[in-house]
Design a protein around this motif. Structure first.
Motif, PDB file in Angstrom:
ATOM      1  N   ARG A  16      -9.399 -69.812  26.112  1.00 24.68           N
ATOM      2  CA  ARG A  16     -10.085 -68.508  26.172  1.00 24.68           C
ATOM      3  C   ARG A  16     -10.291 -67.631  27.568  1.00 24.68           C
ATOM      4  O   ARG A  16      -9.347 -68.022  28.478  1.00 24.68           O
ATOM      5  CB  ARG A  16     -11.563 -68.499  25.463  1.00 24.68           C
ATOM      6  CG  ARG A  16     -11.645 -69.359  24.126  1.00 24.68           C
ATOM      7  CD  ARG A  16     -10.697 -68.793  22.905  1.00 24.68           C
ATOM      8  NE  ARG A  16     -11.051 -69.228  21.612  1.00 24.68           N
ATOM      9  CZ  ARG A  16     -10.333 -69.357  20.847  1.00 24.68           C
ATOM     10  NH1 ARG A  16      -9.030 -69.121  20.803  1.00 24.68           N
ATOM     11  NH2 ARG A  16     -10.499 -69.944  19.736  1.00 24.68           N
ATOM     12  N   ASN A  41      -3.569 -66.371  23.131  1.00 30.47           N
ATOM     13  CA  ASN A  41      -4.018 -65.430  22.056  1.00 30.47           C
ATOM     14  C   ASN A  41      -5.565 -65.179  22.485  1.00 30.47           C
ATOM     15  O   ASN A  41      -6.613 -65.335  21.564  1.00 30.47           O
ATOM     16  CB  ASN A  41      -4.311 -66.160  20.714  1.00 30.47           C
ATOM     17  CG  ASN A  41      -4.815 -67.528  20.768  1.00 30.47           C
ATOM     18  OD1 ASN A  41      -5.096 -68.128  21.482  1.00 30.47           O
ATOM     19  ND2 ASN A  41      -5.459 -67.712  19.376  1.00 30.47           N
ATOM     20  N   THR A 113      -3.245 -65.764  11.999  1.00 31.31           N
ATOM     21  CA  THR A 113      -4.312 -66.534  12.549  1.00 31.31           C
ATOM     22  C   THR A 113      -5.133 -65.859  13.579  1.00 31.31           C
ATOM     23  O   THR A 113      -5.145 -64.690  13.492  1.00 31.31           O
ATOM     24  CB  THR A 113      -3.505 -68.073  13.305  1.00 31.31           C
ATOM     25  OG1 THR A 113      -4.713 -69.033  13.529  1.00 31.31           O
ATOM     26  CG2 THR A 113      -3.031 -67.651  14.392  1.00 31.31           C
ATOM     27  N   HIS A 144       4.204 -70.993  15.822  1.00 28.30           N
ATOM     28  CA  HIS A 144       3.111 -71.035  15.131  1.00 28.30           C
ATOM     29  C   HIS A 144       3.842 -70.793  13.901  1.00 28.30           C
ATOM     30  O   HIS A 144       4.123 -69.636  13.297  1.00 28.30           O
ATOM     31  CB  HIS A 144       2.098 -70.070  15.095  1.00 28.30           C
ATOM     32  CG  HIS A 144       0.903 -70.467  14.109  1.00 28.30           C
ATOM     33  ND1 HIS A 144      -0.299 -70.548  14.463  1.00 28.30           N
ATOM     34  CD2 HIS A 144       0.996 -70.201  12.880  1.00 28.30           C
ATOM     35  CE1 HIS A 144      -1.052 -70.768  13.315  1.00 28.30           C
ATOM     36  NE2 HIS A 144      -0.043 -70.580  12.346  1.00 28.30           N
ATOM     37  N   LEU A 231      -6.118 -73.326  11.416  1.00 27.37           N
ATOM     38  CA  LEU A 231      -4.575 -72.912  10.819  1.00 27.37           C
ATOM     39  C   LEU A 231      -3.592 -73.524  11.509  1.00 27.37           C
ATOM     40  O   LEU A 231      -3.674 -73.371  13.006  1.00 27.37           O
ATOM     41  CB  LEU A 231      -4.757 -71.380  10.819  1.00 27.37           C
ATOM     42  CG  LEU A 231      -5.650 -70.799   9.808  1.00 27.37           C
ATOM     43  CD1 LEU A 231      -5.691 -69.167   9.848  1.00 27.37           C
ATOM     44  CD2 LEU A 231      -5.260 -71.168   8.453  1.00 27.37           C
ATOM     45  N   HIS A 263     -15.027 -71.834  19.044  1.00 28.86           N
ATOM     46  CA  HIS A 263     -15.397 -70.651  18.250  1.00 28.86           C
ATOM     47  C   HIS A 263     -16.992 -70.654  18.588  1.00 28.86           C
ATOM     48  O   HIS A 263     -17.567 -71.402  18.173  1.00 28.86           O
ATOM     49  CB  HIS A 263     -14.972 -70.493  16.802  1.00 28.86           C
ATOM     50  CG  HIS A 263     -13.624 -70.208  16.881  1.00 28.86           C
ATOM     51  ND1 HIS A 263     -13.092 -68.917  16.780  1.00 28.86           N
ATOM     52  CD2 HIS A 263     -12.756 -71.033  16.442  1.00 28.86           C
ATOM     53  CE1 HIS A 263     -11.835 -68.906  16.492  1.00 28.86           C
ATOM     54  NE2 HIS A 263     -11.454 -69.944  16.299  1.00 28.86           N
ATOM     55  N   ALA A 274     -10.997 -69.837  12.424  1.00 29.79           N
ATOM     56  CA  ALA A 274     -10.182 -70.758  12.300  1.00 29.79           C
ATOM     57  C   ALA A 274     -10.130 -71.721  13.751  1.00 29.79           C
ATOM     58  O   ALA A 274      -9.840 -70.999  14.607  1.00 29.79           O
ATOM     59  CB  ALA A 274      -8.675 -70.563  12.005  1.00 29.79           C
TER      60      ALA A 274
HETATM   61  O1  DOR Z   1      -7.075 -73.052  13.813  1.00 31.40           O
HETATM   62  C1  DOR Z   1      -6.486 -72.157  14.945  1.00 31.40           C
HETATM   63  N1  DOR Z   1      -7.401 -71.659  15.867  1.00 31.40           N
HETATM   64  N2  DOR Z   1      -5.266 -71.840  14.694  1.00 31.40           N
HETATM   65  C2  DOR Z   1      -4.699 -71.022  15.486  1.00 31.40           C
HETATM   66  O2  DOR Z   1      -3.320 -70.933  15.341  1.00 31.40           O
HETATM   67  C3  DOR Z   1      -5.348 -70.167  16.500  1.00 31.40           C
HETATM   68  C4  DOR Z   1      -6.613 -71.180  17.106  1.00 31.40           C
HETATM   69  C5  DOR Z   1      -7.564 -70.291  17.590  1.00 31.40           C
HETATM   70  O3  DOR Z   1      -7.174 -69.654  18.566  1.00 31.40           O
HETATM   71  O4  DOR Z   1      -8.821 -70.109  17.494  1.00 31.40           O
END
Ligand code: DOR
Ligand code: ZN
Length: 354
Positions: A16, A41, A113, A144, A231, A263, A274
């Motif tokens: 992150r 991401n 995702t 992915h 995911l 998260h 996810a």
């Molecule tokens: O479960 C997931 N979390 N799959 C992903 O592709 C992205 C990741 C995230 O960045 O939280």
């Protein structure tokens, strides 16, 4: 039983942006990592290579510097892939390669995702010369592999799902068009993907997460254990068995990549973010999945410590850590809830010592 291993590279992780990054990196250092591939991401996405960050995008160059300030200097190496978007050009690839900053690019299925809304379909990069430039420059494509835009039975059904469909309907054509492109099929979850990777050339490899080796969708659904929601979704026993066989085979194409994804808010009133957090605990979980013992130690070492660096052309660490078959309760530096706690387990079956 004490097993000594070289320090390892987590070749798929999310560190992150911002204040918590240092803690996430610390959790990785604490579990014997000597390096990582840190996914782009973020918000905003790491979708340019050189220069300063803007409000719309960050650059690989500054992201690497941020991670350095947050503690990644303690790693031997860190790779930050470029997030492929509509703004990616073949010149970015060529110049990024020349400067040595660009080593990999990440394909996200649009809206498939967490923070993947900046991604474009595969055709974009097939037609605009980006994949061709990557292939020429030897830049790795991290994929992915889920078909986007599916819903209902097509997204997750008895006969097929978004990953099955991607590996059946899109990957064969991609590989045929770019036979020399180095591709890592990220966090594969199905027998279909395992078979695809096994039957492809040596330029095609795959990462496998601990959760996909240990659990199936039944574990997620029974008690709605949302900490296991990631995911691509955990799948069925036939898929888990195929993943485990591939990981345990010693085949150089399969290696560790945790997809550890913190998260701060996991479940909300109307949905769930996810991502499973496995910072601080991943080697212990992988050892559990392997049922690590003297007979499969060599294959475990290949999967965790050797195959990944070999694919990326980076040296194996000469520092070591150990795993012992003894229950442990590791604490994580970050506030993130590690997967085993999220699943209601107190202990890990293995103890990791640096
Ligand atoms: O479960 C997931 N979390 N799959 C992903 O592709 C992205 C990741 C995230 O960045 O939280
Ligand atoms: Zn990921």
């Amino acid at each position: 039983m004490i097993f000594e291993l070289p320090k390892w590279y987590d070749l798929h992780v999310h560190f992150r942006q911002g204040d918590s990054m240092a803690d996430y990196i610390q959790d990785h250092l604490n579990m014997g990592c000597c390096g990582a591939l840190a996914m782009p991401n973020t918000k905003p996405p790491v979708s340019h290579v050189h220069g300063k960050n803007t409000e719309e995008y960050w650059t690989v160059e500054s992201y690497l510097k941020d991670m350095e300030s947050a503690g990644s200097k303690a790693f031997d190496d860190i790779i930050a892939p470029l997030y492929l978007t509509n703004a990616t050009t073949k010149d970015m690839i060529i110049e990024g390669t020349k400067s040595g900053i660009l080593r990999a690019c990440k394909y996200y299925p649009p809206h498939g995702t967490t923070n993947s809304e900046h991604g474009a379909g595969l055709d974009t990069y097939i037609n605009n010369g980006v994949f061709a430039a990557m292939s020429d420059a030897g830049i790795v494509l991290n994929i992915h592999g889920e078909e986007h835009g599916l819903s209902g039975e097509e997204y997750f059904g008895e006969q097929s799902n978004a990953e099955d469909s991607f590996y059946k309907n899109h990957m064969p054509q991609l590989v045929e068009k770019f036979p020399n492109l180095k591709i890592v099929c990220e966090h594969i979850t199905t027998k279909t993907a395992v078979d695809f990777v096994k039957n492809s050339g040596n330029n095609i490899a795959a990462t496998i997460t601990p959760q996909h080796l240990l659990y199936t969708v039944a574990d997620l659904l029974q008690g709605l254990k949302y900490h296991l929601y990631c995911l691509p979704l955990v799948k069925f026993e036939k898929d888990r068995t195929a993943l485990l066989e591939a990981a345990k085979s010693g085949n150089v194409k399969f290696f560790a990549g945790t997809d550890s994804a913190p998260h701060t808010t996991k479940a909300t009133a109307c949905g769930c973010a996810a991502g499973c957090y496995t910072g601080g605990i991943a080697p212990q979980l992988y050892a559990d999945a392997f049922n690590l013992n003297e007979d499969n130690f060599d294959e475990f070492k290949k999967f965790l410590c050797l195959n990944g660096p070999q694919f990326y052309g980076i040296p194996v660490s000469n520092k070591t850590f150990t795993l012992t078959k003894k229950p442990s309760q590791p604490s994580v530096a970050s506030g993130a809830i590690p997967l085993h706690i999220g699943l209601g387990q107190k202990n890990l079956a293995w103890t990791l010592t640096l």
